[in-house]
Enzyme design. Sequence first.
Site, PDB file in Angstrom:
ATOM      1  N   VAL A  58       0.582  -1.431  -0.203  1.00 44.70           N
ATOM      2  CA  VAL A  58      -0.643  -0.121   0.070  1.00 44.70           C
ATOM      3  C   VAL A  58       0.705   1.193   0.263  1.00 44.70           C
ATOM      4  CG1 VAL A  58      -2.701  -1.149   1.481  1.00 44.70           C
ATOM      5  CG2 VAL A  58       0.074  -0.570   2.374  1.00 44.70           C
ATOM      6  N   ASN A  83      -6.834  -0.730   6.603  1.00 44.54           N
ATOM      7  CA  ASN A  83      -6.646  -1.694   7.113  1.00 44.54           C
ATOM      8  C   ASN A  83      -5.218  -1.945   7.686  1.00 44.54           C
ATOM      9  OD1 ASN A  83      -7.199  -4.097   9.544  1.00 44.54           O
ATOM     10  ND2 ASN A  83      -5.882  -4.731   7.766  1.00 44.54           N
ATOM     11  N   SER A 136      -5.928   2.549  17.020  1.00 43.34           N
ATOM     12  CA  SER A 136      -5.152   1.162  18.104  1.00 43.34           C
ATOM     13  C   SER A 136      -5.328   2.084  18.894  1.00 43.34           C
ATOM     14  CB  SER A 136      -4.194   0.819  17.610  1.00 43.34           C
ATOM     15  OG  SER A 136      -3.734   0.439  18.773  1.00 43.34           O
ATOM     16  N   TYR A 150       5.186   2.923  16.021  1.00 42.45           N
ATOM     17  CA  TYR A 150       3.374   2.688  15.909  1.00 42.45           C
ATOM     18  C   TYR A 150       3.218   3.768  16.406  1.00 42.45           C
ATOM     19  CZ  TYR A 150      -0.006  -1.197  16.035  1.00 42.45           C
ATOM     20  OH  TYR A 150      -0.723  -1.577  15.621  1.00 42.45           O
ATOM     21  N   THR A 184      -3.576 -12.469  16.637  1.00 42.35           N
ATOM     22  CA  THR A 184      -3.494 -12.105  15.250  1.00 42.35           C
ATOM     23  C   THR A 184      -2.101 -12.551  15.115  1.00 42.35           C
ATOM     24  OG1 THR A 184      -2.757  -9.538  14.706  1.00 42.35           O
ATOM     25  CG2 THR A 184      -5.328 -10.305  14.010  1.00 42.35           C
ATOM     26  N   ASP A 185      -1.810 -13.022  13.714  1.00 39.48           N
ATOM     27  CA  ASP A 185      -0.664 -12.687  13.506  1.00 39.48           C
ATOM     28  C   ASP A 185       0.528 -12.002  13.829  1.00 39.48           C
ATOM     29  OD1 ASP A 185      -1.007 -15.288  12.469  1.00 39.48           O
ATOM     30  OD2 ASP A 185      -0.326 -14.677  10.404  1.00 39.48           O
TER      31      ASP A 185
HETATM   32  N1  LIG Z   1      -3.575  -7.709  16.753  1.00 41.43           N
HETATM   33  C1  LIG Z   1      -3.808  -6.502  16.960  1.00 41.43           C
HETATM   34  O1  LIG Z   1      -3.550  -6.552  18.654  1.00 41.43           O
HETATM   35  C2  LIG Z   1      -4.144  -4.543  17.046  1.00 41.43           C
HETATM   36  C3  LIG Z   1      -4.244  -3.784  17.748  1.00 41.43           C
HETATM   37  C4  LIG Z   1      -4.093  -2.454  17.172  1.00 41.43           C
HETATM   38  C5  LIG Z   1      -4.358  -2.083  15.817  1.00 41.43           C
HETATM   39  N2  LIG Z   1      -4.587  -3.331  14.546  1.00 41.43           N
HETATM   40  C6  LIG Z   1      -4.281  -3.072  13.518  1.00 41.43           C
HETATM   41  O2  LIG Z   1      -4.877  -4.020  12.735  1.00 41.43           O
HETATM   42  C7  LIG Z   1      -4.323  -3.318  11.304  1.00 41.43           C
HETATM   43  C8  LIG Z   1      -4.940  -5.065  11.028  1.00 41.43           C
HETATM   44  O3  LIG Z   1      -3.959  -6.161  12.277  1.00 41.43           O
HETATM   45  P1  LIG Z   1      -3.723  -7.057  12.371  1.00 41.43           P
HETATM   46  O4  LIG Z   1      -3.268  -8.248  13.614  1.00 41.43           O
HETATM   47  O5  LIG Z   1      -4.853  -8.513  11.721  1.00 41.43           O
HETATM   48  O6  LIG Z   1      -2.497  -7.662  11.498  1.00 41.43           O
HETATM   49  P2  LIG Z   1      -1.865  -9.122  10.625  1.00 41.43           P
HETATM   50  O7  LIG Z   1      -0.781  -8.673  10.928  1.00 41.43           O
HETATM   51  O8  LIG Z   1      -2.454 -10.183  10.900  1.00 41.43           O
HETATM   52  O9  LIG Z   1      -2.212  -8.970   9.293  1.00 41.43           O
HETATM   53  C9  LIG Z   1      -1.724  -7.749   8.299  1.00 41.43           C
HETATM   54  C10 LIG Z   1      -2.173  -8.178   7.267  1.00 41.43           C
HETATM   55  O10 LIG Z   1      -1.553  -6.521   6.423  1.00 41.43           O
HETATM   56  C11 LIG Z   1      -0.565  -6.974   5.288  1.00 41.43           C
HETATM   57  N3  LIG Z   1       0.160  -5.327   4.957  1.00 41.43           N
HETATM   58  C12 LIG Z   1       1.310  -5.723   6.075  1.00 41.43           C
HETATM   59  N4  LIG Z   1       1.626  -4.819   5.481  1.00 41.43           N
HETATM   60  C13 LIG Z   1       1.698  -4.289   4.331  1.00 41.43           C
HETATM   61  C14 LIG Z   1       1.126  -3.651   2.828  1.00 41.43           C
HETATM   62  N5  LIG Z   1       2.704  -2.706   3.100  1.00 41.43           N
HETATM   63  N6  LIG Z   1       0.655  -3.681   2.247  1.00 41.43           N
HETATM   64  C15 LIG Z   1      -0.089  -4.522   1.837  1.00 41.43           C
HETATM   65  N7  LIG Z   1      -0.907  -5.014   2.376  1.00 41.43           N
HETATM   66  C16 LIG Z   1      -0.240  -5.140   3.591  1.00 41.43           C
HETATM   67  C17 LIG Z   1      -0.269  -8.309   5.570  1.00 41.43           C
HETATM   68  O11 LIG Z   1       0.612  -9.185   4.456  1.00 41.43           O
HETATM   69  C18 LIG Z   1      -1.414  -8.466   6.490  1.00 41.43           C
HETATM   70  O12 LIG Z   1      -1.947  -9.380   5.514  1.00 41.43           O
HETATM   71  C19 LIG Z   1      -3.684  -3.120  11.577  1.00 41.43           C
HETATM   72  O13 LIG Z   1      -3.386  -1.496  10.945  1.00 41.43           O
HETATM   73  C20 LIG Z   1      -2.922  -3.661  12.879  1.00 41.43           C
HETATM   74  O14 LIG Z   1      -2.066  -2.388  13.373  1.00 41.43           O
HETATM   75  C21 LIG Z   1      -3.853  -4.472  15.015  1.00 41.43           C
END
Ligand SMILES: NC(=O)c1ccc[n+]([C@@H]2O[C@H](COP(=O)([O-])OP(=O)(O)OC[C@H]3O[C@@H](n4cnc5c(N)ncnc54)[C@H](O)[C@@H]3O)[C@@H](O)[C@H]2O)c1
Length: 241
Positions: A58, A83, A136, A150, A184-185
């Site tokens: 992205v 996202n 977040s 972050y 998540t991962d």
């Molecule tokens: N998991 C948590 O605890 C948590 C908490 C707060 C916020 N978030 C936010 O939620 C969102 C999703 O997080 P998640 O936990 O599902 O993460 P994740 O790592 O499980 O999944 C993220 C997805 O984004 C894709 N991605 C990463 N960089 C990218 C790029 N440059 N271009 C396109 N795709 C890209 C990855 O390949 C993956 O499929 C993020 O913005 C994260 O900051 C997550």
Amino acid sequence: MTGACVLITGGARGIGFAIARNVVSRGDRVILFDADAAALDAALHTLGTSARGSAIDVSDAAAIKAATAEHAGDWTPTHLVNNAGILGRKMAFDQMDADEVDRVLSVNLRGLLLATSAFLATRRAHPSAAIVNMSSIAGFNGGAPGLSVYGATKGAILALTRAMARDLAPDIRVNALAPGIIETDMQKGVFASGAAMREVVAAIPQKRLGTPGDVAEAAIWLLFGAPYSTGETIRISGGRT
Ligand SMILES: NC(=O)c1ccc[n+]([C@@H]2O[C@H](COP(=O)([O-])OP(=O)(O)OC[C@H]3O[C@@H](n4cnc5c(N)ncnc54)[C@H](O)[C@@H]3O)[C@@H](O)[C@H]2O)c1
């Protein structure tokens, strides 16, 4: 083709994929932009004919433009979920690595701005047109130790959500979600040990980690419900601040 089509960045795994699944089970369509080609293939296979995608980063301006043009026509998106995001490597304030700082800013902020811009340039009108930005609770509390870049990007997303809500009204509602700790991962490897994780969970008022489904449910409400809400951020954190 009528109905909604939701563009979801980072939609191949975790929270983005859970949102995609919920959109498809409503009978609407999704376009996933994800940098992980293998995960994207698997996600599209699971979601079936209501899903399309592009394996792109992205933060790559040319790739976003080309992918958006590729899906124009019947699949022109009506809604957007910004996202995609990365945590980045842990760095203390006296050990900032310039390339790593740029990488996190680039995916989490530049990517959000580029995807929003491409969406706005081509979008198809829809009565519930909306954008959901993934912040977040780190955007409020500064982030875990070592993950301040972050946290800063997630705080900036709160400000961008308010600015976008103002500038895109009345046509498009723009809101944000602020998840707590979601399984998540992304969270793999964040906790030093099982004991450290149990300690964190004990401090969460609802006494459990969140699931991608917990976040997806709120995203669906912000996308298709919430008719008089814009510029808001909802915490999905089990009470954690
Ligand atoms: N998991 C948590 O605890 C948590 C908490 C707060 C916020 N978030 C936010 O939620 C969102 C999703 O997080 P998640 O936990 O599902 O993460 P994740 O790592 O499980 O999944 C993220 C997805 O984004 C894709 N991605 C990463 N960089 C990218 C790029 N440059 N271009 C396109 N795709 C890209 C990855 O390949 C993956 O499929 C993020 O913005 C994260 O900051 C997550």
